[in-house]
Design a protein around this motif. Structure first.
Motif, mmCIF file in Angstrom:
data_model
loop_
_atom_site.group_PDB
_atom_site.id
_atom_site.type_symbol
_atom_site.label_atom_id
_atom_site.label_comp_id
_atom_site.label_asym_id
_atom_site.label_seq_id
_atom_site.Cartn_x
_atom_site.Cartn_y
_atom_site.Cartn_z
ATOM 1 N N ARG A 111 12.046 5.796 -6.345
ATOM 2 C CA ARG A 111 11.379 5.988 -7.626
ATOM 3 C C ARG A 111 10.004 6.595 -7.406
ATOM 4 N N THR A 112 9.574 7.380 -8.373
ATOM 5 C CA THR A 112 8.312 8.112 -8.267
ATOM 6 C C THR A 112 7.343 7.637 -9.330
ATOM 7 N N VAL A 113 6.096 7.499 -8.942
ATOM 8 C CA VAL A 113 5.046 7.119 -9.875
ATOM 9 C C VAL A 113 4.668 8.342 -10.708
ATOM 10 N N GLU B 122 3.410 9.483 -5.954
ATOM 11 C CA GLU B 122 3.812 8.542 -4.906
ATOM 12 C C GLU B 122 5.244 8.079 -5.165
ATOM 13 N N SER B 123 5.944 7.702 -4.115
ATOM 14 C CA SER B 123 7.322 7.234 -4.290
ATOM 15 C C SER B 123 7.583 6.033 -3.391
ATOM 16 N N PHE B 124 8.638 5.299 -3.708
ATOM 17 C CA PHE B 124 8.995 4.107 -2.945
ATOM 18 C C PHE B 124 10.475 3.839 -3.125
ATOM 19 N N SER B 125 11.036 3.052 -2.212
ATOM 20 C CA SER B 125 12.437 2.646 -2.307
ATOM 21 C C SER B 125 12.561 1.470 -3.264
ATOM 22 N N ALA B 126 13.531 1.550 -4.174
ATOM 23 C CA ALA B 126 13.778 0.472 -5.142
ATOM 24 C C ALA B 126 15.176 -0.095 -4.966
ATOM 25 N N GLY C 145 0.805 -1.225 0.000
ATOM 26 C CA GLY C 145 0.000 0.000 0.000
ATOM 27 C C GLY C 145 0.832 1.267 0.000
ATOM 28 N N GLU C 146 2.162 1.108 -0.064
ATOM 29 C CA GLU C 146 3.030 2.289 -0.120
ATOM 30 C C GLU C 146 2.765 3.088 -1.389
ATOM 31 N N ILE C 147 2.445 2.383 -2.473
ATOM 32 C CA ILE C 147 1.984 3.043 -3.690
ATOM 33 C C ILE C 147 0.679 2.398 -4.131
ATOM 34 N N THR C 148 -0.138 3.196 -4.814
ATOM 35 C CA THR C 148 -1.418 2.709 -5.331
ATOM 36 C C THR C 148 -1.553 2.939 -6.829
ATOM 37 N N GLY C 149 -0.599 3.666 -7.395
ATOM 38 C CA GLY C 149 -0.677 4.036 -8.804
ATOM 39 C C GLY C 149 -0.951 5.505 -9.019
ATOM 40 N N ARG C 150 -1.067 6.251 -7.912
ATOM 41 C CA ARG C 150 -1.309 7.692 -8.044
ATOM 42 C C ARG C 150 -0.019 8.429 -8.370
ATOM 43 N N GLN C 151 -0.125 9.412 -9.239
ATOM 44 C CA GLN C 151 1.033 10.221 -9.623
ATOM 45 C C GLN C 151 1.607 10.934 -8.402
#
Length: 345
Positions: free
Chosen positions: A313-315, A303-307, A295-301
């Motif tokens: 990285r940013t959606v 949002e970001s997460f650790s890769a 749930g850290e990202i949902t596909g919304r522009q």
């Protein structure tokens, strides 16, 4: 009568209890950690060394994050085989089903059914129809990949003469977008001397791609270039030009796979070609899946997460996550990327 009333009352009580209780398992649960998940990842084909390198990248990330990875697909680019794997993933209760689509529209009903069953849906490498996934992990910006391929061909042809395209499947959405970007480049004033005579489709099959390239060369005696936006078509185009004795006047370029096509650069049969790191694509896709599951990202522009070693990285728009810029491979740099094309045993 009393026994009948008693049985009826018992049945009614059970029905009411079932209505109040949580629904029986109709699909994957929504765990907060990828460690609790089975993931079904479906390439276009398992016989392609490119997808074997993607698998290697996913396995790299799996060792860091955990999870149960099922990397399964048809041996050749077959949409029916992909649909069967989607259905199997749904039946297995996969938390995430992700794929590189052979036909973006044809797989949509199966993906939608899996999503309704509880799975999160993502695409990587080859996108699916709008509304059928939450996120898409793209190799590079679509227009950048198309431009990079076109620039190699245009420069090698001195921006003049006829060329044709031998593509993969007519239904391959991402490849069609690259070709659209090439059309945009062709319309620029500096490229007015170039003419696209035909676009053919080899379905990512070596023989079909070879036959398409041969037909193109024979139909257009003044042909000076073949654009092949798939490694299989690139290899087929080189073979066709060589077999017909016209390799000295026809430039072949597009997408190439250094694990199989490095020699084409070294011996001058291809001036350069474009790709990216399939291993890093797989790595990013697995990390994106982990963030999607949690749930850290949902596909919304935005949002970001650790890769992992790729950093944060940013959606982007429409749930797109981009690996980076395309790489132009030449005889001078192709040997620097050996690691990116290693395959999993």
């Amino acid at each position: 009568m009393t026994a009948r009333r008693t049985a009826l009352a018992a049945a009614l009580a059970l029905a009411l209890l079932g209505a109040c209780a949580p629904a029986a398992s109709t699909g994957a649960s929504a765990p907060k950690s990828i460690r609790d998940c089975n993931l079904t990842m479906i390439p276009k084909s398992t016989d392609n060394p490119y997808f074997a390198a993607v698998h290697t990248g996913m396995a790299d990330a799996q060792r860091e994050l955990g999870g149960d990875l099922s990397f399964v697909g048809p041996a050749a680019g077959d949409v029916t085989g992909q649909i069967q794997r989607i259905q199997s993933g749904r039946q297995r209760g996969s938390c995430v089903i992700g794929l590189s689509a052979v036909d973006s529209t044809a797989v949509a009903p199966a993906l939608n059914a899996a999503r309704d069953h509880g799975a999160k849906i993502m695409a990587w490498d080859g996108d699916v129809a709008t509304g059928s996934r939450g996120i898409f992990v793209n190799m590079a910006r679509t227009d950048a990949i198309g431009r990079a391929q076109f620039d190699i061909l245009a420069n090698a042809m001195h921006r003049t003469g006829q060329f044709g395209i031998v593509s993969s499947q007519a239904t391959a959405e991402v490849t069609n977008k690259w070709i659209a970007a090439m059309h945009a480049e062709l319309a620029r004033p500096e490229n007015k001397g170039m003419t696209l005579v035909k676009t053919s489709y080899g379905d990512d099959d070596a023989k079909k791609s070879y036959d398409a390239a041969v037909a193109l060369i024979r139909a257009y005696p003044d042909l000076r270039g073949i654009m092949a936006p798939t490694p299989i078509a690139l290899e087929a185009g080189v073979k066709a030009a060589t077999d017909l004795g016209v390799a000295d006047r026809i430039v072949v370029t597009g997408l190439g796979n250094p694990s199989a096509d490095a020699q084409l650069l070294r011996n001058g049969q291809v001036p350069a070609y474009v790709l990216w790191s399939p291993r890093e694509l797989g790595y990013l896709a697995y990390y994106a899946a982990a963030a999607y599951i949690s749930g850290e990202i949902t596909g919304r522009q935005g949002e970001s997460f650790s890769a992992g070693h790729l950093g944060r990285r940013t959606v982007g728009a429409d749930g797109e996550i981009v690996l980076g810029d395309p790489i132009t491979f030449t005889k001078d740099n192709v040997d620097d990327y050996t690691r990116d094309f290693q395959t999993t045993d």
